[in-house]
Scaffold this motif. Structure first.
Motif, mmCIF file in Angstrom:
data_model
loop_
_atom_site.group_PDB
_atom_site.id
_atom_site.type_symbol
_atom_site.label_atom_id
_atom_site.label_comp_id
_atom_site.label_asym_id
_atom_site.label_seq_id
_atom_site.Cartn_x
_atom_site.Cartn_y
_atom_site.Cartn_z
ATOM 1 N N MET A 28 -1.415 7.649 -16.814
ATOM 2 C CA MET A 28 -0.170 6.983 -16.439
ATOM 3 C C MET A 28 -0.407 6.081 -15.229
ATOM 4 O O MET A 28 -1.009 6.495 -14.243
ATOM 5 C CB MET A 28 0.909 8.026 -16.119
ATOM 6 C CG MET A 28 2.253 7.426 -15.761
ATOM 7 S SD MET A 28 3.509 8.706 -15.495
ATOM 8 C CE MET A 28 4.901 7.673 -15.062
ATOM 9 N N ASN A 29 0.036 4.848 -15.326
ATOM 10 C CA ASN A 29 -0.144 3.902 -14.240
ATOM 11 C C ASN A 29 0.789 4.234 -13.071
ATOM 12 O O ASN A 29 1.883 4.786 -13.271
ATOM 13 C CB ASN A 29 0.143 2.476 -14.732
ATOM 14 C CG ASN A 29 -0.857 2.014 -15.773
ATOM 15 O OD1 ASN A 29 -2.027 2.377 -15.707
ATOM 16 N ND2 ASN A 29 -0.399 1.225 -16.731
ATOM 17 N N PRO A 30 0.384 3.903 -11.852
ATOM 18 C CA PRO A 30 1.252 4.187 -10.706
ATOM 19 C C PRO A 30 2.507 3.326 -10.748
ATOM 20 O O PRO A 30 2.530 2.230 -11.317
ATOM 21 C CB PRO A 30 0.365 3.822 -9.505
ATOM 22 C CG PRO A 30 -0.631 2.844 -10.039
ATOM 23 C CD PRO A 30 -0.889 3.280 -11.456
ATOM 24 N N VAL A 31 3.567 3.831 -10.126
ATOM 25 C CA VAL A 31 4.818 3.077 -10.035
ATOM 26 C C VAL A 31 4.635 1.967 -9.001
ATOM 27 O O VAL A 31 4.096 2.189 -7.917
ATOM 28 C CB VAL A 31 5.982 4.002 -9.633
ATOM 29 C CG1 VAL A 31 7.271 3.204 -9.510
ATOM 30 C CG2 VAL A 31 6.142 5.122 -10.655
ATOM 31 N N VAL A 32 5.057 0.774 -9.353
ATOM 32 C CA VAL A 32 4.909 -0.392 -8.481
ATOM 33 C C VAL A 32 6.275 -0.757 -7.906
ATOM 34 O O VAL A 32 7.263 -0.866 -8.642
ATOM 35 C CB VAL A 32 4.316 -1.591 -9.253
ATOM 36 C CG1 VAL A 32 4.229 -2.820 -8.346
ATOM 37 C CG2 VAL A 32 2.952 -1.240 -9.822
ATOM 38 N N TYR A 33 6.312 -0.943 -6.595
ATOM 39 C CA TYR A 33 7.538 -1.350 -5.907
ATOM 40 C C TYR A 33 7.356 -2.770 -5.394
ATOM 41 O O TYR A 33 6.350 -3.076 -4.731
ATOM 42 C CB TYR A 33 7.846 -0.408 -4.739
ATOM 43 C CG TYR A 33 8.209 1.000 -5.160
ATOM 44 C CD1 TYR A 33 9.531 1.421 -5.205
ATOM 45 C CD2 TYR A 33 7.210 1.909 -5.534
ATOM 46 C CE1 TYR A 33 9.863 2.713 -5.590
ATOM 47 C CE2 TYR A 33 7.536 3.206 -5.932
ATOM 48 C CZ TYR A 33 8.867 3.595 -5.954
ATOM 49 O OH TYR A 33 9.186 4.873 -6.344
ATOM 50 N N LEU A 34 8.357 -3.620 -5.672
ATOM 51 C CA LEU A 34 8.303 -5.017 -5.255
ATOM 52 C C LEU A 34 9.502 -5.341 -4.377
ATOM 53 O O LEU A 34 10.622 -4.894 -4.654
ATOM 54 C CB LEU A 34 8.319 -5.956 -6.463
ATOM 55 C CG LEU A 34 7.320 -5.708 -7.601
ATOM 56 C CD1 LEU A 34 7.579 -6.684 -8.740
ATOM 57 C CD2 LEU A 34 5.898 -5.856 -7.100
ATOM 58 N N LEU A 35 9.274 -6.127 -3.348
ATOM 59 C CA LEU A 35 10.339 -6.673 -2.516
ATOM 60 C C LEU A 35 10.343 -8.178 -2.709
ATOM 61 O O LEU A 35 9.385 -8.859 -2.326
ATOM 62 C CB LEU A 35 10.110 -6.320 -1.042
ATOM 63 C CG LEU A 35 11.138 -6.872 -0.055
ATOM 64 C CD1 LEU A 35 12.513 -6.263 -0.312
ATOM 65 C CD2 LEU A 35 10.697 -6.642 1.387
ATOM 66 N N ASP A 36 11.404 -8.684 -3.336
ATOM 67 C CA ASP A 36 11.459 -10.110 -3.688
ATOM 68 C C ASP A 36 10.202 -10.528 -4.439
ATOM 69 O O ASP A 36 9.589 -11.567 -4.160
ATOM 70 C CB ASP A 36 11.655 -10.968 -2.439
ATOM 71 C CG ASP A 36 13.053 -10.805 -1.851
ATOM 72 O OD1 ASP A 36 13.975 -10.441 -2.609
ATOM 73 O OD2 ASP A 36 13.229 -11.038 -0.643
ATOM 74 N N LYS A 57 2.553 -3.060 -1.324
ATOM 75 C CA LYS A 57 1.183 -2.908 -0.810
ATOM 76 C C LYS A 57 0.673 -4.185 -0.156
ATOM 77 O O LYS A 57 -0.259 -4.131 0.655
ATOM 78 C CB LYS A 57 0.236 -2.450 -1.913
ATOM 79 C CG LYS A 57 -0.003 -3.469 -3.015
ATOM 80 C CD LYS A 57 -1.004 -2.938 -4.042
ATOM 81 C CE LYS A 57 -1.299 -3.976 -5.113
ATOM 82 N NZ LYS A 57 -2.278 -3.466 -6.112
ATOM 83 N N ASN A 58 1.260 -5.342 -0.503
ATOM 84 C CA ASN A 58 0.874 -6.583 0.172
ATOM 85 C C ASN A 58 1.268 -6.564 1.644
ATOM 86 O O ASN A 58 0.729 -7.315 2.450
ATOM 87 C CB ASN A 58 1.523 -7.784 -0.518
ATOM 88 C CG ASN A 58 0.840 -8.134 -1.835
ATOM 89 O OD1 ASN A 58 0.268 -7.262 -2.499
ATOM 90 N ND2 ASN A 58 0.906 -9.386 -2.223
ATOM 91 N N TYR A 59 2.243 -5.712 1.976
ATOM 92 C CA TYR A 59 2.634 -5.506 3.366
ATOM 93 C C TYR A 59 1.927 -4.288 3.957
ATOM 94 O O TYR A 59 2.282 -3.842 5.054
ATOM 95 C CB TYR A 59 4.146 -5.298 3.460
ATOM 96 C CG TYR A 59 4.971 -6.498 3.053
ATOM 97 C CD1 TYR A 59 5.185 -7.556 3.928
ATOM 98 C CD2 TYR A 59 5.541 -6.571 1.781
ATOM 99 C CE1 TYR A 59 5.955 -8.653 3.563
ATOM 100 C CE2 TYR A 59 6.313 -7.663 1.401
ATOM 101 C CZ TYR A 59 6.511 -8.700 2.288
ATOM 102 O OH TYR A 59 7.267 -9.791 1.919
#
Length: 212
Positions: free
Chosen positions: A1-9, A14-16
């Protein structure tokens, strides 16, 4: 199962340098507002109007952590993330789990839970991110069109959020809404508000979630 990805805009957390260990209330229904009721002193129980049901706003909690070799590095990363979060207007929170994608239009309120705790021995900072979804009932679309159109008629004013930072209020006198994106890609417009008031709806975008 792939990890859950959280995006802000549409930018991954993880980019932050921010990662998520847990979250709550993402998929829960918002609580229902109390309907008008009459409590007669000479009758059992009470009489309540259940012909219309409206929801309260919803609070989403995300447990975050920041790997950092020093407290200063942790604070810098923390501030960068919150500076992006606290820009003018609401933010788009996207959550992707395999083929499931959910969209939320949110903003932050100042609460004690947002405090940063740094563990020097494990070189990690932790904090709870609390976000308010003030309009928790929505229809989520998926568009690959550079020009997205929505045909909508409603006797109430709704909000169309086009997922690129722009939004507009509907009008009972207007039935066709159009938006041109500055870039090509996949966008997730949302209709926010009392969806039961909609009497006409069509779009060149597909419906990802009819009501959530």
């Amino acid at each position: 199962m792939n990890p859950v990805v959280y995006l802000l805009d549409n930018i991954p957390f993880k980019n932050y340098n921010v990662y998520v260990s847990d979250s709550s209330n993402l998929f829960d229904k918002a609580s229902v507002k109390e309907n008008q009721k009459k409590d007669w002193s000479d009758e059992h129980g009470y009489d309540i109007d259940l012909q219309s049901r409206y929801h309260n706003s919803k609070t989403i909690t995300i447990d975050c952590f920041i790997p950092a070799d020093s407290l200063k590095e942790c604070i810098d990363k923390y501030n960068d993330f919150y500076n992006a979060l606290d820009q003018k207007g609401s933010r788009r929170l996207s959550v992707i789990a395999n083929d499931l994608r959910m969209e939320y239009q949110v903003f932050r309120q100042d609460t004690a839970e947002n405090k940063l705790n740094y563990d020097d021995s494990n070189a990690v900072g932790t904090f709870k991110l609390k976000l308010i979804e003030n309009m928790p009932v929505k229809r989520i679309l998926k568009s690959t069109q550079k020009i997205t159109t929505i045909g909508l008629k409603s006797n109430k004013i709704l909000v169309i959020n086009w997922s690129d930072g722009s939004e507009e209020y509907t009008s009972p006198n207007v039935e066709l809404y159009s938006h041109t994106y500055l870039t090509t890609g996949i966008f997730y417009p949302m209709i926010l508000g009392d969806l039961d008031s909609i009497t006409l709806f069509n779009s060149n975008a597909t419906i990802l979630w009819n009501r959530f």
